[in-house]
Design a protein around this motif. Structure first.
Motif, PDB file in Angstrom:
ATOM      1  N   THR A  17       0.827  -1.203   0.000  1.00  0.00           N
ATOM      2  CA  THR A  17       0.000   0.000   0.000  1.00  0.00           C
ATOM      3  C   THR A  17       0.863   1.254   0.000  1.00  0.00           C
ATOM      4  O   THR A  17       0.643   2.183  -0.803  1.00  0.00           O
ATOM      5  N   LEU A  18       1.845   1.308   0.879  1.00  0.00           N
ATOM      6  CA  LEU A  18       2.682   2.501   1.006  1.00  0.00           C
ATOM      7  C   LEU A  18       3.561   2.692  -0.228  1.00  0.00           C
ATOM      8  O   LEU A  18       3.736   3.820  -0.710  1.00  0.00           O
TER       9      LEU A  18
ATOM     10  N   GLY B  41      -4.186   9.018   3.814  1.00  0.00           N
ATOM     11  CA  GLY B  41      -4.365   7.708   4.428  1.00  0.00           C
ATOM     12  C   GLY B  41      -3.054   6.959   4.607  1.00  0.00           C
ATOM     13  O   GLY B  41      -2.844   6.262   5.614  1.00  0.00           O
ATOM     14  N   ALA B  42      -2.146   7.109   3.652  1.00  0.00           N
ATOM     15  CA  ALA B  42      -0.887   6.365   3.719  1.00  0.00           C
ATOM     16  C   ALA B  42       0.012   6.860   4.842  1.00  0.00           C
ATOM     17  O   ALA B  42       0.698   6.066   5.510  1.00  0.00           O
ATOM     18  N   ILE B  43       0.026   8.178   5.053  1.00  0.00           N
ATOM     19  CA  ILE B  43       0.875   8.730   6.120  1.00  0.00           C
ATOM     20  C   ILE B  43       0.539   8.091   7.464  1.00  0.00           C
ATOM     21  O   ILE B  43       1.418   7.851   8.313  1.00  0.00           O
TER      22      ILE B  43
ATOM     23  N   GLY C 277       4.365  13.902  -1.083  1.00  0.00           N
ATOM     24  CA  GLY C 277       2.986  13.918  -1.540  1.00  0.00           C
ATOM     25  C   GLY C 277       2.058  14.716  -0.644  1.00  0.00           C
ATOM     26  O   GLY C 277       0.912  14.971  -1.023  1.00  0.00           O
ATOM     27  N   ARG C 278       2.540  15.133   0.528  1.00  0.00           N
ATOM     28  CA  ARG C 278       1.741  15.976   1.423  1.00  0.00           C
ATOM     29  C   ARG C 278       2.053  17.456   1.245  1.00  0.00           C
ATOM     30  O   ARG C 278       1.513  18.295   1.967  1.00  0.00           O
ATOM     31  N   THR C 279       2.936  17.782   0.303  1.00  0.00           N
ATOM     32  CA  THR C 279       3.212  19.187   0.010  1.00  0.00           C
ATOM     33  C   THR C 279       2.218  19.688  -1.024  1.00  0.00           C
ATOM     34  O   THR C 279       1.455  18.916  -1.599  1.00  0.00           O
ATOM     35  N   SER C 280       2.251  20.997  -1.254  1.00  0.00           N
ATOM     36  CA  SER C 280       1.235  21.608  -2.115  1.00  0.00           C
ATOM     37  C   SER C 280       1.712  21.704  -3.550  1.00  0.00           C
ATOM     38  O   SER C 280       2.869  22.020  -3.813  1.00  0.00           O
ATOM     39  N   ILE C 281       0.806  21.417  -4.474  1.00  0.00           N
ATOM     40  CA  ILE C 281       1.069  21.669  -5.890  1.00  0.00           C
ATOM     41  C   ILE C 281       0.226  22.840  -6.384  1.00  0.00           C
ATOM     42  O   ILE C 281       0.466  23.405  -7.435  1.00  0.00           O
TER      43      ILE C 281
END
Length: 780
Positions: free
Chosen positions: A460-461, A486-488, A506-510
């Motif tokens: 999953t991760l 969810g993965a974090i 992936g938790r940073t902003s685009i």
């Protein structure tokens, strides 16, 4: 008194004096297998005026009488008739329920005048014995079987006839149908055959026509009139009116109807089965329930062919015609939600009784039987099951108690998107999207399984961490948030550091600069990449950290991160990460009024993106260039830059929304209020569709300014209250473009309303939901 052609030939010149024969032409009569030439005896004292003969007409046929008109098949009818003039054996193939029989019958009626000796419809579906195919033909045309061979009898009778034979439902007797068709074609030069089947007959000289599903709009954003131009929607509305009273396609239900037609793959039979459900539920409810379409459509009308009364029966018919290996393949292929390549199929479905080197031939066999659709226009040929077929196969997979195929698909997706992650930095946007975007639904299905009870934490991760570029490239922001959020939560001490680094990235902003809530995630990713000695990853994480801090008020905070990021990224040459960081550097420079240096940085960002073929990087740099021009007072140049980008269409959905945001502000500054209003409405719809709250807030604030400029201070105040509350969350900031509009809006409202009234109205707006505030904004 009537005289047959045979009697007339016998009489010749032996008619009584004063009498003659009047030619009435060729006619068909009951119990006669072919037309008869008929004459009327004309003689003294005999009446000569009579009504037209009550014959059966010139052309014999035993075509079924359709109860409903054929909808949406004009192109197919035209093409089949054209081919019928060119080829004497034509096979209509397609999946069950595609409308092959209905199309063949329509062709039969349209060609009545072309076949003087009859059009005969031969239904093979009820037959089980291959030896009965030729006998069924003889039976339909009223021909006794002479000798031991029904085929020889049919050929002997048809040899001099101009006839059209329609052989319906040949798939379960394919060899016998092919044998009889070839015999007739070889020896009967004026006979044409139209066969319907799930697969081709394989006879020399055969023309194969694939009967497609009915067309469905690819975009939900279509008007009612535009939707009715698509055959699937038109059929649904026609059948809904027939079975569910007065059904009207409206702005409120058009998306649901499109959704219904899309879910049943535009298959006419499925639409016929779905439409009656409107007697019991609204279109939106039907669309939701169709996710379990095989159960919902499990009971059809009693007037349908028994094999077609339900989708399950229809698929049972096809499934039972397969051998055991083909059945196993169909079951296993059902785990692919978005189609597959041969390589992917071999990795996922191989294993007893399917050898890996047999996969291509077996897939081809299913395609020949119209159970698998083929797309040869993709970079690599792709195959897929129609969604209804896939659900049937998945149900069979569950019944078989065979486990592990979804895991194998997830493992294959992890490998594929791991490759995608490595390729992304220097791969052309068009090539990358062409290679990996077709796997989007398989990625989603694999993530759903991985996060479920049967999933594996490690898989999953790993899979989630490799999916980052997909969500960003396709502007699927809510999905990115869902999967990475969810993965974090699942990370533990055993999770590999490179996986953790990608997850925090992936938790940073685009979406924009100034989202301070993502700064800590960027620092965590940077720390991990530094320990991994991954300079490219470190540079990207530091650039994300700088972007999170970058606002016109905090340039000094952001600059060190951007400068260190550039020093990390430059040794890797031209990459998409370098282009993005240079663009952020340019933004920081024009925030500080250094317009010349900013222009140079944005120009380098554009050049770098061009070198690696980063189409979206080029668009991002163009957006920054427009902002630079606006910040330096060149409003018309800013409008021209962004309009050119919009016209060229080289952007993703997020960038288009950003363009519309900025363009609205530029139009307002240029006093082009009508253009601003239209652009704002368009941008609001797109921001909502993206699920991008920051873009919604920006556009609402521009609409508030337009309202204030038009004198509607109450609406403007409520809208402003909503946006001020949003910016307090620090998930976005006002850049120069937004700040100028905000300052102008506040100045108008402060001078037009008492401060207590203004505060009251802003509080009302602050308490409203995004949905309600957008509804108010769109009423402008």
């Amino acid at each position: 008194m009537l005289v047959s052609g045979t009697v007339a030939d016998m009489l010749q010149a032996r008619l009584p004096k004063g009498s003659s024969l009047f030619d009435l032409g060729r006619h068909r009569f009951r119990d006669l297998s072919e037309p008869e030439h008929v004459y009327q005896l004309v003689a003294p004292k005999l009446a000569t005026a009579f009504p037209p003969l009550r014959s059966l007409g010139l052309t014999a046929h035993q075509l079924p009488h359709p109860l409903t008109p054929l909808v949406g098949r004009a192109e197919e009818v035209s093409e089949v008739r054209r081919r019928l003039k060119q080829y004497r054996l034509l096979t209509l193939i397609g999946p069950g329920g595609a409308g092959k029989t209905r199309l063949a019958v329509e062709i039969g009626y349209l060609e009545l005048d072309s076949y003087s000796d009859g059009i005969w419809f031969v239904e093979l579906g009820p037959l089980d014995d291959p030896r009965l195919v030729a006998e069924a033909i003889c039976s339909v045309i009223g021909l006794p079987v002479l000798g031991d061979s029904a085929t020889a009898s049919a050929v002997g009778f048809l040899r001099e006839k101009r006839v059209l034979l329609i052989l319906d439902n040949c798939e379960h007797l394919i060899d016998a149908a092919a044998e009889v068709s070839q015999a007739i074609s070889n020896d009967c030069p004026m006979v044409s055959i139209v066969a319907t089947s799930r697969e081709a007959l394989g006879v020399p000289g055969e023309s194969i026509f694939h009967v497609p599903s009915l067309a469905v709009p690819a975009d939900d954003e279509v008007t009612v009139d535009e939707a009715r131009q698509y055959a699937a929607v038109d059929l649904f509305v026609e059948r809904a009116n027939a079975v569910a009273g007065t059904f009207e396609l409206t702005d409120e239900n058009v998306r649901d109807v499109i959704n219904i037609c899309r879910q049943v793959d535009g298959i006419p039979l499925a639409i016929e089965l779905a439409a009656p459900r409107l007697r019991m539920m609204r279109a939106d409810r039907l669309a939701a329930k169709l996710r379990d379409r095989l159960r919902l459509l499990g009971s059809g009308t009693r007037t349908l062919d028994p094999r077609h009364r339900t989708l399950v029966a229809l698929f049972d018919w096809s499934y039972n015609l397969l051998d055991l290996t083909e059945q196993s393949l169909l079951r296993r292929l059902s785990v692919f939600a978005g189609g597959w390549t041969v390589e992917a199929a071999a990795a996922v479905v191989s294993g007893d009784p399917i050898n890996e080197d047999e996969v291509f031939d077996l897939v081809t066999s299913l395609a020949d039987k119209s159970l698998v659709a083929v797309d040869l226009n993709a970079v690599e040929p792709r195959y897929r099951l129609l969604e209804t077929t896939r659900q049937y196969g998945f149900e069979k997979l569950r019944e078989s108690a065979e486990r592990g195929r979804r895991r194998r698909l997830a493992e294959y997706m992890a490998g594929l998107f791991g490759e995608a992650t490595e390729q992304w930095s220097r791969m052309k946007t068009e090539d990358w999207n062409a290679r990996y975007e077709p796997e989007l639904d398989n990625l989603r299905a694999s993530l759903e399984w991985s996060f479920g009870p049967d999933g594996s934490r490690d898989l999953t991760l790993r899979l989630t961490s490799f999916s980052l570029r997909t969500w960003d490239e396709l502007s699927l922001l809510p999905e990115r948030e869902r999967w990475f959020g969810g993965a974090i939560e699942l990370i533990d001490e055993n999770t590999p550091p490179d996986v953790v680094a990608r997850l925090w990235l992936g938790r940073t902003s685009i979406s924009a600069h100034g989202d301070r809530t993502t700064f800590d995630a960027a620092l965590k990713a940077a720390d991990l990449y530094r320990k991994l000695d991954d300079g490219l990853g470190l540079g990207e994480a530091l650039a994300k950290a700088g972007a999170a801090l970058l606002t016109p008020q905090h340039i000094e905070e952001a600059q060190p991160f951007l400068d260190e990021a550039l020093s990390c990224l430059r040794p890797y040459g031209h990459t998409k990460q370098l282009s993005s960081c240079l663009r952020s550097k340019g933004v920081a420079l024009y925030f500080g009024g250094c317009f010349s240096e900013a222009r140079q940085a944005i120009g380098e960002a554009t050049y770098t993106a061009q070198i690696v073929g980063d189409r979206y990087g080029i668009a991002a740099a163009a957006i920054a260039k427009g902002e630079l021009e606006f910040a330096s007072g060149q409003i018309e140049s800013a409008i021209e830059t962004v309009r050119r980008l919009v016209d060229e269409g080289q952007y993703n959905r997020r960038q288009l929304t950003l363009c519309l945001n900025n363009l609205t502000s530029y139009y307002i500054a240029a006093d082009q209020f009508m253009d601003a209003k239209l652009t704002a409405f368009n941008g609001l719809h797109k921001a909502r569709a993206l699920g991008w709250p920051a873009a919604v807030a920006r556009m609402v604030e521009y609409v508030a300014l337009i309202s204030a400029l038009e004198g509607d201070y109450v609406r403007a105040s409520r809208l402003l209250g909503f946006t001020e509350r949003f910016y307090e969350t620090e998930t976005a900031s006002r850049e120069i473009t937004e700040q100028r509009a905000y300052d102008r809006l506040c100045a108008i409202l402060d001078s037009s309303l008492h401060r207590y009234r203004l505060a009251e109205l802003k509080a009302e707006g602050a308490g409203m939901s995004e949905k309600n505030i957008v509804s108010q904004a769109l009423q402008l």
